[in-house]
Write an enzyme that holds these catalytic residues in place. Structure first.
Site, PDB file in Angstrom:
ATOM      1  N   GLU A  64     -16.275   6.330   6.120  1.00  0.00           N
ATOM      2  CA  GLU A  64     -15.448   5.678   7.144  1.00  0.00           C
ATOM      3  C   GLU A  64     -15.316   6.641   8.314  1.00  0.00           C
ATOM      4  O   GLU A  64     -15.902   7.723   8.297  1.00  0.00           O
ATOM      5  CB  GLU A  64     -14.079   5.333   6.559  1.00  0.00           C
ATOM      6  CG  GLU A  64     -13.328   6.561   6.021  1.00  0.00           C
ATOM      7  CD  GLU A  64     -12.002   6.229   5.357  1.00  0.00           C
ATOM      8  OE1 GLU A  64     -11.511   5.107   5.540  1.00  0.00           O
ATOM      9  OE2 GLU A  64     -11.473   7.106   4.662  1.00  0.00           O
ATOM     10  N   ARG A 113       0.841  -1.212   0.000  1.00  0.00           N
ATOM     11  CA  ARG A 113       0.000   0.000   0.000  1.00  0.00           C
ATOM     12  C   ARG A 113       0.870   1.254   0.000  1.00  0.00           C
ATOM     13  O   ARG A 113       0.548   2.249  -0.665  1.00  0.00           O
ATOM     14  CB  ARG A 113      -0.964  -0.017   1.196  1.00  0.00           C
ATOM     15  CG  ARG A 113      -1.992   1.101   1.132  1.00  0.00           C
ATOM     16  CD  ARG A 113      -3.093   0.951   2.160  1.00  0.00           C
ATOM     17  NE  ARG A 113      -2.601   1.091   3.524  1.00  0.00           N
ATOM     18  CZ  ARG A 113      -3.342   0.910   4.610  1.00  0.00           C
ATOM     19  NH1 ARG A 113      -4.615   0.564   4.494  1.00  0.00           N
ATOM     20  NH2 ARG A 113      -2.830   1.058   5.808  1.00  0.00           N
ATOM     21  N   LYS A 164      -2.738   6.768   1.148  1.00  0.00           N
ATOM     22  CA  LYS A 164      -2.495   7.161   2.539  1.00  0.00           C
ATOM     23  C   LYS A 164      -1.430   8.259   2.536  1.00  0.00           C
ATOM     24  O   LYS A 164      -0.242   8.004   2.738  1.00  0.00           O
ATOM     25  CB  LYS A 164      -2.063   5.931   3.349  1.00  0.00           C
ATOM     26  CG  LYS A 164      -2.429   6.023   4.812  1.00  0.00           C
ATOM     27  CD  LYS A 164      -2.381   4.678   5.465  1.00  0.00           C
ATOM     28  CE  LYS A 164      -2.264   4.776   6.970  1.00  0.00           C
ATOM     29  NZ  LYS A 164      -3.322   5.507   7.646  1.00  0.00           N
TER      30      LYS A 164
END
Ligand code: PMP
Length: 287
Positions: free
Chosen positions: A182, A50, A149
């Site tokens: 979220e 990721r 991220k």
């Protein structure tokens, strides 16, 4: 404490970046939050993948291989004697000029911190937590993919401030469509009619690694997970609700705003998943 900085383990007091680093000037960089349990890095390959995917999206070339960074995470844990703890792995654009252009930056800064983390008090894991629905809308994929991220967490921080102002620990963020996305640092699930429902990756969420583990653990327990859009009303009507994240692990939500979820106690599916998550951690299995 010793911090891994650009290939070397240095004392915390020496772990410094220049103020001209674009990570500081513009939040230009990417990161991972990773757990270690019993001396093993939890889902390390998924975190490293990721990180590289996030970096690729912002056109940042990480000056280490995946193997080298995996080794560096292990070395940092070992140098600090941390077997059960939390690792922050950060790659910034590096030193540049006062202009925005990332192409004037010399070379990325990479650092790794190994420490302890206790996101929420123990009682919250037993009794569940209260959250609010934030007014701050989650950044949409048309602006900056939430699956990246990046060091730009201001969108989530603004929602977190709303939570703190309301006297609760977390805030649910809706996306531009008014669907549940979220929380500020966790993914969200509801349980209804014996099944789990969680927003799909297209709902402007980070594709959480804990989310993926929980979906697999639920499958092993014979509990189906449906990935579909959720409205706030679906949460109010749900039997159970819980959050997942590297730092949070699995934690029940028992109150949203003024409304109790289910009967306001941690429900049986959440409890089962919490237990199986803890067993999974001990197993050391990579998915
Ligand atoms: N959503 C956001 C916005 C996050 O920052 C995080 C990580 N803290 C998560 C979800 C959970 O992802 P993971 O399970 O990979 O930690």
């Amino acid at each position: 404490m010793r911090v891994w900085l650009n290939g070397k383990l240095v004392d915390r007091s020496q772990a410094k970046l220049t103020v001209f680093d674009h990570g500081t000037l513009y939040g230009d960089g990417v990161f991972e939050g990773i757990r270690a349990y019993g001396g093993k890095v939890f889902q390390c390959p998924a975190h490293i993948e990721r990180l590289f995917a996030s970096a690729k999206y912002i056109r940042l070339a990480i000056p280490y291989t995946k193997q080298e960074l995996t080794q560096a995470v292990g070395d940092t844990l070992e140098a600090n004697g941390v077997t059960d703890g939390y690792v922050r792995l950060v790659v910034t654009r590096g030193e540049g000029t006062l202009g925005l252009s990332p192409f004037k930056c010399t070379s990325p800064s990479v650092f790794i911190i190994a420490d302890q983390i206790a996101l929420y008090p123990d009682e919250m894991y037993e009794d569940g937590m209260a959250v609010i629905i934030a007014k701050t809308i989650r950044t949409s994929a048309r602006m900056l993919r939430p699956s990246v991220k990046s060091l730009n967490y201001l969108n989530n921080i603004l929602a977190k401030i709303e939570a703190v102002d309301a006297g609760v620990a977390e805030a649910i963020m809706l996306n531009e469509q008014g669907n549940v996305a979220e929380c500020t640092g966790d993914n969200i699930f509801i349980a209804a009619g014996g099944k789990l429902v969680t927003p799909p990756l297209t709902a402007d969420i980070l594709g959480g690694i804990t989310r993926r583990v929980v979906i697999e653990l639920a499958r092993r327990l014979g509990i189906e997970t449906i990935e579909r859009d959720i409205r706030p009303a679906d949460i109010y009507a749900a039997d159970e609700c819980f959050l997942t994240g590297t730092a949070a692990e699995v934690i029940a939500v028992t109150k949203v705003g003024d409304r109790l979820i289910g009967d306001g106690a941690v429900g049986p599916i959440t409890r089962k998943l919490l237990d199986s998550f803890r067993a999974f951690i001990r197993s050391g299995e990579d998915l």
